[in-house]
Design a protein around this motif. Structure first.
Motif, PDB file in Angstrom:
ATOM      1  N   UNK A 184      10.592 -10.248  -7.314  1.00 24.70           N
ATOM      2  CA  UNK A 184       9.230  -9.741  -7.176  1.00 24.70           C
ATOM      3  C   UNK A 184       9.054  -8.920  -5.908  1.00 24.70           C
ATOM      4  N   UNK A 185       8.524  -7.724  -6.049  1.00 26.13           N
ATOM      5  CA  UNK A 185       8.319  -6.834  -4.901  1.00 26.13           C
ATOM      6  C   UNK A 185       6.928  -7.059  -4.342  1.00 26.13           C
ATOM      7  N   UNK A 186       6.853  -7.798  -3.241  1.00 21.84           N
ATOM      8  CA  UNK A 186       5.573  -8.026  -2.580  1.00 21.84           C
ATOM      9  C   UNK A 186       5.391  -7.003  -1.462  1.00 21.84           C
ATOM     10  N   UNK A 187       4.371  -7.207  -0.632  1.00 23.84           N
ATOM     11  CA  UNK A 187       4.077  -6.241   0.435  1.00 23.84           C
ATOM     12  C   UNK A 187       5.229  -6.127   1.429  1.00 23.84           C
ATOM     13  N   UNK A 188       5.883  -7.259   1.736  1.00 23.27           N
ATOM     14  CA  UNK A 188       6.974  -7.240   2.713  1.00 23.27           C
ATOM     15  C   UNK A 188       8.190  -6.486   2.159  1.00 23.27           C
ATOM     16  N   UNK A 189       8.520  -6.742   0.899  1.00 23.41           N
ATOM     17  CA  UNK A 189       9.679  -6.071   0.309  1.00 23.41           C
ATOM     18  C   UNK A 189       9.387  -4.591   0.086  1.00 23.41           C
ATOM     19  N   UNK A 190       8.168  -4.262  -0.288  1.00 19.52           N
ATOM     20  CA  UNK A 190       7.771  -2.853  -0.414  1.00 19.52           C
ATOM     21  C   UNK A 190       7.929  -2.137   0.922  1.00 19.52           C
ATOM     22  N   UNK A 214      10.441  11.284  -0.483  1.00 12.29           N
ATOM     23  CA  UNK A 214       9.854  11.367  -1.825  1.00 12.29           C
ATOM     24  C   UNK A 214       9.887  10.004  -2.517  1.00 12.29           C
ATOM     25  N   UNK A 215      11.032   9.297  -2.402  1.00 12.18           N
ATOM     26  CA  UNK A 215      11.135   7.967  -3.024  1.00 12.18           C
ATOM     27  C   UNK A 215      10.262   6.970  -2.265  1.00 12.18           C
ATOM     28  N   UNK A 216      10.251   7.095  -0.932  1.00 10.12           N
ATOM     29  CA  UNK A 216       9.428   6.194  -0.118  1.00 10.12           C
ATOM     30  C   UNK A 216       7.962   6.311  -0.505  1.00 10.12           C
ATOM     31  N   UNK A 217       7.496   7.534  -0.695  1.00 10.94           N
ATOM     32  CA  UNK A 217       6.094   7.761  -1.063  1.00 10.94           C
ATOM     33  C   UNK A 217       5.806   7.211  -2.458  1.00 10.94           C
ATOM     34  N   UNK A 218       6.771   7.347  -3.375  1.00 10.58           N
ATOM     35  CA  UNK A 218       6.605   6.832  -4.737  1.00 10.58           C
ATOM     36  C   UNK A 218       6.461   5.307  -4.721  1.00 10.58           C
ATOM     37  N   UNK A 219       7.326   4.627  -3.956  1.00  4.98           N
ATOM     38  CA  UNK A 219       7.246   3.162  -3.852  1.00  4.98           C
ATOM     39  C   UNK A 219       5.923   2.751  -3.215  1.00  4.98           C
ATOM     40  N   UNK A 220       5.505   3.505  -2.203  1.00  2.00           N
ATOM     41  CA  UNK A 220       4.233   3.216  -1.543  1.00  2.00           C
ATOM     42  C   UNK A 220       3.068   3.322  -2.528  1.00  2.00           C
ATOM     43  N   UNK A 221       3.060   4.374  -3.344  1.00  2.00           N
ATOM     44  CA  UNK A 221       1.969   4.565  -4.302  1.00  2.00           C
ATOM     45  C   UNK A 221       1.957   3.469  -5.359  1.00  2.00           C
ATOM     46  N   UNK A 222       3.131   2.960  -5.722  1.00  2.00           N
ATOM     47  CA  UNK A 222       3.214   1.935  -6.764  1.00  2.00           C
ATOM     48  C   UNK A 222       2.878   0.543  -6.244  1.00  2.00           C
ATOM     49  N   UNK A 223       2.886   0.367  -4.930  1.00  3.61           N
ATOM     50  CA  UNK A 223       2.618  -0.958  -4.352  1.00  3.61           C
ATOM     51  C   UNK A 223       1.176  -1.372  -4.625  1.00  3.61           C
ATOM     52  N   UNK A 224       1.004  -2.594  -5.114  1.00  2.00           N
ATOM     53  CA  UNK A 224      -0.339  -3.080  -5.446  1.00  2.00           C
ATOM     54  C   UNK A 224      -1.064  -3.605  -4.215  1.00  2.00           C
ATOM     55  N   UNK A 225      -0.311  -4.237  -3.323  1.00  2.00           N
ATOM     56  CA  UNK A 225      -0.921  -4.850  -2.141  1.00  2.00           C
ATOM     57  C   UNK A 225      -0.483  -4.078  -0.906  1.00  2.00           C
ATOM     58  N   UNK A 226      -1.316  -3.150  -0.469  1.00  2.00           N
ATOM     59  CA  UNK A 226      -0.966  -2.287   0.656  1.00  2.00           C
ATOM     60  C   UNK A 226      -1.491  -2.886   1.960  1.00  2.00           C
ATOM     61  N   UNK A 227      -0.634  -3.694   2.593  1.00  2.00           N
ATOM     62  CA  UNK A 227      -0.974  -4.249   3.902  1.00  2.00           C
ATOM     63  C   UNK A 227      -0.803  -3.169   4.966  1.00  2.00           C
ATOM     64  N   UNK A 253       1.565   0.653   5.359  1.00  2.00           N
ATOM     65  CA  UNK A 253       1.096   1.966   5.813  1.00  2.00           C
ATOM     66  C   UNK A 253       1.896   2.412   7.043  1.00  2.00           C
ATOM     67  N   UNK A 254       2.121   1.473   7.950  1.00  2.00           N
ATOM     68  CA  UNK A 254       2.849   1.807   9.179  1.00  2.00           C
ATOM     69  C   UNK A 254       4.268   2.283   8.885  1.00  2.00           C
ATOM     70  N   UNK A 255       4.924   1.641   7.905  1.00  2.00           N
ATOM     71  CA  UNK A 255       6.301   2.027   7.570  1.00  2.00           C
ATOM     72  C   UNK A 255       6.363   3.476   7.100  1.00  2.00           C
ATOM     73  N   UNK A 256       5.427   3.871   6.249  1.00  2.00           N
ATOM     74  CA  UNK A 256       5.421   5.252   5.750  1.00  2.00           C
ATOM     75  C   UNK A 256       5.009   6.231   6.845  1.00  2.00           C
ATOM     76  N   UNK A 257       4.040   5.850   7.659  1.00  2.00           N
ATOM     77  CA  UNK A 257       3.640   6.712   8.771  1.00  2.00           C
ATOM     78  C   UNK A 257       4.799   6.917   9.742  1.00  2.00           C
TER      79      UNK A 257
END
Length: 577
Positions: A326-332, A346-359, A363-367
């Motif tokens: 299961x991909x939770x916020x920590x694994x995402x 591009x893949x990082x942004x795709x995974x970010x958009x698919x994440x249901x629980x955006x802690x 956000x910090x990881x993508x930034x």
């Protein structure tokens, strides 16, 4: 206070058949008693509660205890369990108290667990038994309450009851977790009549947590038997102390390894910067067919991010999908961080958009990834989206967004965001944030504005802030200011070779070769040696590492021949590089 369940039509079958237990005045519906042992659904339990009240069986201790245990087993119904506990119409026994203490502790409310224990101590008709202190010390450990744990310790000694090994084990474990082993832990251990493997492991863990590795190793060698927990605990001790050689030797000696021991060793290599060894261990783990859990794959993703091993990171991602982890916020966050640092935004942004629980840390990881790749405008867009979505930024968020602005030359945006920290988001700027602003202004060539920021900082300026300004001085060729800053750095950290290298580069910018020679003599007199530069590249799933003047790579002759050929074709102003 009495509790009456809301009457409702029962879906539980009841044939009104009753059975009689010898010498018992109560009639027990077999259906209700049996369903108490298997029902976990809150709605069903409430119906059973209603049935117990209607049949007056609620006054029978066994049925009451089973009902309480059923409700107390889940955090969602712990409050209902407490109301049942308070409604008891007979003196409560140790089982009922133990049930509530353990449930509160397991449900993440250790303070309430200790309060129930305190209530138990105040009652004259009930006394702690051989399970009570096991739950109490566990709660005190989670609460990090030294005084309350010691109160329970005193009560345990005063009680006339002779407690078993597991109660003493929990006491030793409590002192281990609060970091107060010393002589106390060994003295308590010696009080145990028949110490088991758990007793030995608790003492060993206490020595490791307090950093007493010599005592830990002595105890480890004394143990009459060891299990995988013993070996892994000792392994953690060596890794926490930075003793990679000892940890690696111990790992090789382990008679049995599980996923915890493998991931512990890999995480130790990663934390100490030994990425090549960590990747080698990852391959061994794959060959051994070790089934990985969520914690392990998170560690491996961190490893791949640190070394830029994209192919290995993709393999871990595929493993997650294949095994249904299961991909939770920590694994995402770990996935986004890995793909960002490996250049696949591009893949990082795709995974970010698919994440249901955006802690906020997602956000910090993508930034941070956008900052690393100088995507400042995209980072600002994402930051605005974050604020509009109601996610509150933290200190790390502002470090990431300021770094993104710095790497992209967005001075106005960076300063605006910096000034909004305390005003709009109640985040007090730290020395790291000021360092980002200095870097922002310095990269833009506003060196003396950056110097003013440093001179007016409300806290002690650290070396990283000065280094940011020194790097900017070199970038823009300001030798005079660079020399002043370089000397400040050398005075602050006289044994840091990086400061001498930066100042030497400043002198080279101004063709001050004699000053470079003096600087080298100064380094030699102080015993400072330049750390060799190191780089790595991944090719076909294999990470190749290169160190300055290192010829250990099997294809070194071909590599250096190609580098020389490239150098012969490159020139600047007619001078060979």
């Amino acid at each position: 206070m009495k509790i009456y369940a809301t009457p409702c039509p029962l879906v539980i079958p009841c044939n009104n058949t009753v059975s009689y237990k010898q010498n018992s005045p109560y009639k027990k519906p077999d259906t209700a008693i049996s369903l108490l042992q298997i029902s976990r659904n809150p709605e069903e339990l409430i119906q059973i509660h209603s049935l117990l009240i209607k049949t007056s069986l609620i006054r029978e201790k066994h049925a009451f205890g089973r009902l309480l245990l059923s409700f107390a087993s889940e955090s969602a119904t712990i409050d209902y369990a407490r109301k049942i506990f308070d409604s008891a119409e007979f003196p409560r026994n140790s089982f009922l108290y133990n049930t509530m203490i353990r449930s509160y502790s397991n449900c993440g409310d250790p303070r309430s667990a200790f309060l129930v224990y305190s209530q138990m101590v105040c009652e004259d008709s009930v006394f702690p038994d051989d399970f009570t202190f096991t739950f109490v010390f566990s709660a005190c450990s989670k609460l990090s309450s030294v005084s309350q744990g010691k109160q329970a310790h005193a009560q345990m000694i005063k009680t006339a009851f002779r407690f078993g090994t597991h109660s003493w084990n929990s006491l030793v474990d409590f002192y281990a977790k609060i970091g107060e082993m010393g002589l106390v832990g060994r003295r308590l251990f010696d009080e145990i009549e028949n110490p088991d493997i758990v007793s030995w492991n608790c003492l060993l863990d206490g020595y490791v947590k307090s950093g007493e590795l010599d005592h830990a190793r002595t105890l480890f060698d004394e143990m009459p038997s060891r299990d995988i927990v013993s070996w892994t605990t000792m392994l953690v001790g060596y890794l926490n102390a930075g003793l990679l050689s000892e940890a690696s030797h111990l790992f090789d000696e382990m008679p049995e390894r599980n996923v915890v021991s493998w991931s512990t060793m890999i995480r130790g290599y990663v934390q100490l910067g030994s990425y090549r060894e960590a990747l080698g261990l990852l391959k061994e783990m794959q060959v051994a067919g070790i089934e990985m859990d969520k914690i392990t794959v998170t560690t491996l993703l961190s490893l791949c991010a640190g070394v830029g091993a994209l192919d290995q990171g993709r393999w871990v991602h595929a493993y997650i999908d294949k095994h249904g982890i299961g991909i939770d916020a920590h694994l995402s966050t770990a996935l986004v961080d890995m793909y960002s640092k490996c250049g696949r935004l591009d893949i990082a942004l795709k995974i970010f958009r698919e994440a249901k629980d955006k802690k906020v840390f997602l956000w910090n990881a993508l930034l941070g990834g956008l900052a690393m790749h100088s995507r400042g405008k995209k980072a600002i867009e994402l930051f605005s989206e974050m604020l509009e979505g109601g996610t509150e930024p933290n200190e790390i968020t502002f470090i990431c967004i300021l770094a993104a602005c710095s790497h992209s030359g967005l001075v106005r945006d960076g300063l605006r965001i910096f000034h909004s920290m305390g005003k709009d988001h109640n985040v007090v700027p730290t020395v790291e944030h000021y360092g980002c602003v200095v870097d922002l202004l310095g990269r833009a060539g506003l060196l003396y504005y950056a110097l003013q920021i440093i001179e007016n900082m409300p806290m002690l300026v650290d070396s990283n802030v000065w280094r940011a300004l020194l790097g900017a001085c070199r970038l823009h060729g300001n030798v005079e200011l660079g020399e002043q800053v370089g000397r400040i750095l050398i005075e602050m950290e006289p044994l840091n070779d990086g400061n001498y290298v930066l100042l030497s580069n400043i002198y080279a910018t101004g063709n001050r070769w004699e000053d470079i020679k003096k600087l080298r003599r100064e380094m030699k007199a102080r015993g400072v040696r330049k750390t060799p530069g190191c780089s790595s590249i991944e090719l076909n799933g294999v990470v190749h590492e290169f160190v300055v003047e290192d010829h250990s790579h099997p294809k070194s002759p071909e590599i250096y021949e190609l580098l020389n050929e490239m150098a012969n074709h490159l020139s600047w102003d007619g001078n060979e590089l």
